[in-house]
Design a protein around this motif. Sequence first.
Motif, PDB file in Angstrom:
ATOM      1  N   ILE A  12       0.840  -1.206   0.000  1.00 26.10           N
ATOM      2  CA  ILE A  12       0.000   0.000   0.000  1.00 26.10           C
ATOM      3  C   ILE A  12       0.870   1.248   0.000  1.00 26.10           C
ATOM      4  O   ILE A  12       0.568   2.238  -0.681  1.00 26.10           O
ATOM      5  N   ALA A  13       1.975   1.215   0.766  1.00 27.80           N
ATOM      6  CA  ALA A  13       2.898   2.359   0.786  1.00 27.80           C
ATOM      7  C   ALA A  13       3.479   2.611  -0.606  1.00 27.80           C
ATOM      8  O   ALA A  13       3.607   3.773  -1.038  1.00 27.80           O
ATOM      9  N   ALA A  14       3.811   1.537  -1.326  1.00 27.13           N
ATOM     10  CA  ALA A  14       4.352   1.686  -2.685  1.00 27.13           C
ATOM     11  C   ALA A  14       3.327   2.340  -3.609  1.00 27.13           C
ATOM     12  O   ALA A  14       3.664   3.225  -4.407  1.00 27.13           O
ATOM     13  N   ILE A  15       2.068   1.913  -3.500  1.00 28.51           N
ATOM     14  CA  ILE A  15       1.011   2.487  -4.339  1.00 28.51           C
ATOM     15  C   ILE A  15       0.794   3.957  -4.002  1.00 28.51           C
ATOM     16  O   ILE A  15       0.631   4.803  -4.900  1.00 28.51           O
ATOM     17  N   LEU A  16       0.806   4.310  -2.723  1.00 25.38           N
ATOM     18  CA  LEU A  16       0.609   5.709  -2.330  1.00 25.38           C
ATOM     19  C   LEU A  16       1.749   6.589  -2.862  1.00 25.38           C
ATOM     20  O   LEU A  16       1.511   7.723  -3.296  1.00 25.38           O
ATOM     21  N   LEU A  17       2.964   6.065  -2.858  1.00 24.52           N
ATOM     22  CA  LEU A  17       4.093   6.821  -3.422  1.00 24.52           C
ATOM     23  C   LEU A  17       3.904   7.034  -4.926  1.00 24.52           C
ATOM     24  O   LEU A  17       4.196   8.120  -5.449  1.00 24.52           O
ATOM     25  N   VAL A  18       3.391   6.014  -5.618  1.00 25.33           N
ATOM     26  CA  VAL A  18       3.131   6.144  -7.051  1.00 25.33           C
ATOM     27  C   VAL A  18       2.072   7.204  -7.297  1.00 25.33           C
ATOM     28  O   VAL A  18       2.198   8.038  -8.207  1.00 25.33           O
ATOM     29  N   ILE A  19       1.013   7.215  -6.483  1.00 29.28           N
ATOM     30  CA  ILE A  19      -0.068   8.195  -6.657  1.00 29.28           C
ATOM     31  C   ILE A  19       0.451   9.610  -6.435  1.00 29.28           C
ATOM     32  O   ILE A  19       0.106  10.538  -7.180  1.00 29.28           O
ATOM     33  N   VAL A  20       1.297   9.794  -5.421  1.00 22.36           N
ATOM     34  CA  VAL A  20       1.895  11.123  -5.179  1.00 22.36           C
ATOM     35  C   VAL A  20       2.741  11.533  -6.377  1.00 22.36           C
ATOM     36  O   VAL A  20       2.672  12.685  -6.846  1.00 22.36           O
ATOM     37  N   PHE A  21       3.533  10.603  -6.894  1.00 19.75           N
ATOM     38  CA  PHE A  21       4.369  10.888  -8.071  1.00 19.75           C
ATOM     39  C   PHE A  21       3.502  11.279  -9.268  1.00 19.75           C
ATOM     40  O   PHE A  21       3.799  12.260  -9.973  1.00 19.75           O
ATOM     41  N   LEU A  22       2.418  10.548  -9.507  1.00 16.93           N
ATOM     42  CA  LEU A  22       1.539  10.837 -10.641  1.00 16.93           C
ATOM     43  C   LEU A  22       0.833  12.181 -10.465  1.00 16.93           C
ATOM     44  O   LEU A  22       0.566  12.878 -11.447  1.00 16.93           O
ATOM     45  N   ALA A  23       0.528  12.535  -9.222  1.00 14.63           N
ATOM     46  CA  ALA A  23      -0.131  13.818  -8.969  1.00 14.63           C
ATOM     47  C   ALA A  23       0.759  14.993  -9.376  1.00 14.63           C
ATOM     48  O   ALA A  23       0.275  16.024  -9.852  1.00 14.63           O
ATOM     49  N   PHE A  24       2.071  14.834  -9.201  1.00 15.07           N
ATOM     50  CA  PHE A  24       3.016  15.896  -9.545  1.00 15.07           C
ATOM     51  C   PHE A  24       3.474  15.844 -11.000  1.00 15.07           C
ATOM     52  O   PHE A  24       4.211  16.737 -11.447  1.00 15.07           O
ATOM     53  N   THR A  25       3.069  14.814 -11.734  1.00 16.23           N
ATOM     54  CA  THR A  25       3.516  14.676 -13.128  1.00 16.23           C
ATOM     55  C   THR A  25       2.318  14.493 -14.068  1.00 16.23           C
ATOM     56  O   THR A  25       2.178  13.434 -14.700  1.00 16.23           O
ATOM     57  N   PRO A  26       1.457  15.503 -14.171  1.00 16.64           N
ATOM     58  CA  PRO A  26       0.297  15.372 -15.072  1.00 16.64           C
ATOM     59  C   PRO A  26       0.713  15.157 -16.525  1.00 16.64           C
ATOM     60  O   PRO A  26       0.007  14.497 -17.283  1.00 16.64           O
ATOM     61  N   GLY A  27       1.865  15.708 -16.910  1.00 15.33           N
ATOM     62  CA  GLY A  27       2.328  15.538 -18.284  1.00 15.33           C
ATOM     63  C   GLY A  27       2.584  14.082 -18.628  1.00 15.33           C
ATOM     64  O   GLY A  27       2.342  13.654 -19.767  1.00 15.33           O
ATOM     65  N   LEU A  28       3.055  13.315 -17.648  1.00 19.93           N
ATOM     66  CA  LEU A  28       3.312  11.891 -17.874  1.00 19.93           C
ATOM     67  C   LEU A  28       1.993  11.132 -18.029  1.00 19.93           C
ATOM     68  O   LEU A  28       1.858  10.292 -18.923  1.00 19.93           O
ATOM     69  N   VAL A  29       1.034  11.447 -17.165  1.00 18.50           N
ATOM     70  CA  VAL A  29      -0.276  10.773 -17.226  1.00 18.50           C
ATOM     71  C   VAL A  29      -0.994  11.097 -18.538  1.00 18.50           C
ATOM     72  O   VAL A  29      -1.619  10.234 -19.156  1.00 18.50           O
ATOM     73  N   LEU A  30      -0.879  12.341 -18.966  1.00 16.63           N
ATOM     74  CA  LEU A  30      -1.615  12.806 -20.151  1.00 16.63           C
ATOM     75  C   LEU A  30      -0.808  12.664 -21.436  1.00 16.63           C
ATOM     76  O   LEU A  30      -1.267  13.124 -22.493  1.00 16.63           O
ATOM     77  N   PHE A  31       0.359  12.046 -21.360  1.00 14.38           N
ATOM     78  CA  PHE A  31       1.221  11.959 -22.548  1.00 14.38           C
ATOM     79  C   PHE A  31       0.519  11.250 -23.698  1.00 14.38           C
ATOM     80  O   PHE A  31       0.454  11.769 -24.835  1.00 14.38           O
ATOM     81  N   LEU A  32      -0.011  10.062 -23.458  1.00 12.22           N
ATOM     82  CA  LEU A  32      -0.654   9.303 -24.534  1.00 12.22           C
ATOM     83  C   LEU A  32      -1.946   9.975 -25.027  1.00 12.22           C
ATOM     84  O   LEU A  32      -2.164  10.070 -26.245  1.00 12.22           O
ATOM     85  N   PRO A  33      -2.832  10.452 -24.120  1.00 13.98           N
ATOM     86  CA  PRO A  33      -4.036  11.144 -24.632  1.00 13.98           C
ATOM     87  C   PRO A  33      -3.701  12.364 -25.483  1.00 13.98           C
ATOM     88  O   PRO A  33      -4.327  12.596 -26.521  1.00 13.98           O
ATOM     89  N   ASN A  34      -2.726  13.156 -25.044  1.00  7.86           N
ATOM     90  CA  ASN A  34      -2.361  14.347 -25.814  1.00  7.86           C
ATOM     91  C   ASN A  34      -1.664  13.990 -27.124  1.00  7.86           C
ATOM     92  O   ASN A  34      -1.791  14.700 -28.126  1.00  7.86           O
ATOM     93  N   LEU A  35      -0.942  12.880 -27.121  1.00 11.75           N
ATOM     94  CA  LEU A  35      -0.230  12.476 -28.323  1.00 11.75           C
ATOM     95  C   LEU A  35      -1.170  11.888 -29.385  1.00 11.75           C
ATOM     96  O   LEU A  35      -1.029  12.181 -30.576  1.00 11.75           O
ATOM     97  N   LEU A  36      -2.129  11.094 -28.919  1.00 14.04           N
ATOM     98  CA  LEU A  36      -2.965  10.329 -29.862  1.00 14.04           C
ATOM     99  C   LEU A  36      -4.369  10.883 -30.076  1.00 14.04           C
ATOM    100  O   LEU A  36      -5.046  10.484 -31.004  1.00 14.04           O
ATOM    101  N   MET A  37      -4.793  11.780 -29.195  1.00 17.29           N
ATOM    102  CA  MET A  37      -6.162  12.305 -29.346  1.00 17.29           C
ATOM    103  C   MET A  37      -6.114  13.831 -29.345  1.00 17.29           C
ATOM    104  O   MET A  37      -6.021  14.438 -28.314  1.00 17.29           O
TER     105      MET A  37
END
Length: 425
Positions: free
Chosen positions: A400-425
């Motif tokens: 659970i701690a590993a998942i929470l760290l991933v969520i914090v990382f994703l919260a600070f990196t919207p560009g990474l999360v949105l990379f594929l949607p922005n690239l393909l759509m």
Amino acid sequence: MLLLTVIFFALMLAGMPIAFAIGIAGFSFFLTSQFIPVSIGVQQVASASQSFPLLAVPLFVLAGHMMNKTGITERLIDCSNSLVSWMAGGLAQVCILLSTFMGGVSGSAVADAAMEARVLGPGMIASGYSKGFTGAAIAVGSLITATIPPSLGLILYGFVGNVSIGRLFLAGVIPGFIMMVALMTTVWLLAKKKGYGVVTKERPKWSKVSKALWRAKWALIFPVALLVGIRSGVFTASEVGAFAVVYAVVIGAFVHRELTWKTLQEALSESVQDIGVITLIILFSGMVGYAIVFEQAPQTIAQGMLGITHQPILVVFLILIFVFICGLFIEATVLVLLLTPIFIPIITPLGIDPVHFGILMMSVVTLGGMTPPVGVAMYAVCSILDCPIEEYVVEAIPFIAAILLVIVFLAFTPGLVLFLPNLLM
């Protein structure tokens, strides 16, 4: 609104099915309102069913059950074994990789966790893994299905929040693989510490890996075909659900030749039960959603949060903490349907992309299914493995701690999360 909340939680604590707890609580709002006739409440139930995107939910549920009856799961297990069984904690690594593959097939964390607990759980325990570690690896690993398309949670979030389901599917791919890497690393570290060995000491030869990948090719192609179909405009999100069902039937009947009349009936029967529960929750949530908007709950909550801070990232974290606490007590589907209409109007004016927020919210909401006191996936796995809840909780903390760290990382990196949607759509 207060009466609605009190009745809902009172009925939940009394053990009433969630769908009826929502329905009775929502109907109480219209019965006690001086300004809204009761007929409006009935209309909200009916209007909640009149949505084309909503067709995707029963279709993907049916497709998931069909996939599990057509030999696809067995081939994915063989493929996972070939790829990662040589690593420390080999069988647990197989669980994590299989969850990633199954995320592209079933779309349901609970279904994935229950399946792995039945198929892989006994073998892990017999190989010397503790019941708690086995249950934690399987249950928390199933969280990956919350983001890997076709996630049912993302479909519901897109339906309720009027967010592009195609963009949500694309946005979930990279976070899903990041979660996979984080959980596999956690398994490796814990296995080294606890002395859990590998399944095979020699790394698999390319011939064996390629053979396993070839056998599982139709399962691996499936999520890619979904994304390509949506991106190219061949299918809408609802139509791609119908394609998924047809795909499962064709592969099961004509390619693998494992779909029989009996297994087809079983898949249909199991799907009807799941669809019935989900649909009732969606329909009755229509009344609660109307009450939330009428009482201006989003505006009230927004004012309260903005009174604390105006920083968008801090508002997101406040919302995620609130959602995580709610997820400890309420099932994920219910939270998505009830909270999405509240939080979308809050985060949008702050410049937060609802697709990015949806990935974060679905990860946190689904995590509630792996934690006490009412984690559905947790109870399903512990019941199947006959694992004490307290042992599971202790072993699940690092995951659970590993998942929470991933969520914090994703919260600070919207560009990474949105990379594929922005690239393909």
